[in-house]
Scaffold this motif. Structure first.
Motif: not given
Length: 192
Positions: A87, A127-132, A134, A148, A152-153, A156
């Motif tokens: 991350i 942001a979606r990649r950060v969620q993945e 996490i 997660a 991520a939100d 984002a």
């Protein structure tokens, strides 16, 4: 016929690389197609092979910039082990990629709706990649059981504020520095 096709592709890539470099350094709103052609040492008709108008050319160059940046970011993440480090690598590399953009480029991009839309789309993808990342860290037990999607939100939301210039206006941090701070705070917040 393939060698000519490969040459044409290489030449297009070279032109887009030069175009992106010019825009990142100086912005683009003040440049005419004639000025761009002169700066790239090509004809205006060559520019028209890349796009049908200046707006389309700017948008295509913005897409090219983010495509190259994404490749660089993902290469760095792939070479990094550990969820926290991944991350941090991701957000730091995003910041580094944006760090080469002048304030003029960012302002011009924000003022041109199609270019701004490219930046916004890439912010959502990031942001979606950060969620993945996490989610992977939670699943491996390296991160505490955070929600997660919420984390991520949260990231984002800050990424959008960075993209829209709110962080720079409120804190004085440039985009690259803001992404490094986000990486530091986010990874500390989710660590087990």
């Amino acid at each position: 016929m393939e060698p000519r096709s490969s040459f044409a592709t290489a030449r297009r890539t070279e032109l887009f690389d030069a175009l992106v470099e010019l825009f990142l350094a100086e912005g683009f709103a003040h440049l005419t197609l004639d000025a761009i052609a002169a700066r790239l040492k090509c004809s205006k008709s060559t520019l028209y092979t890349l796009a049908g108008s200046k707006e389309q050319l700017v948008t295509a160059a913005t897409v090219h910039f983010f495509k190259r940046a994404t490749e660089r970011v993902e290469k760095r993440v792939a070479a990094t082990t550990g969820p926290r480090e991944r991350i941090a690598a991701y957000l730091t590399e995003v910041g580094e990629a944006l760090g080469v953009a002048s304030e003029k480029f960012l302002a011009d991009m924000d003022a041109l709706a199609p270019a701004r839309a490219v930046y916004e789309r890439n912010t959502r993808i990031a942001a979606r990649r950060v969620q993945e990342l996490i989610t992977d860290g939670v699943a491996s037990g390296d991160f505490r059981r955070v929600h997660a999607a919420f984390a991520a939100d949260l990231a984002a939301t800050m990424m959008v504020r960075i993209q829209q210039g709110g962080v720079r206006a409120d804190t004085g941090l440039d985009d690259a520095s803001a992404y490094r701070e986000l990486a530091s705070i986010l990874t500390a917040g989710v660590s087990a």
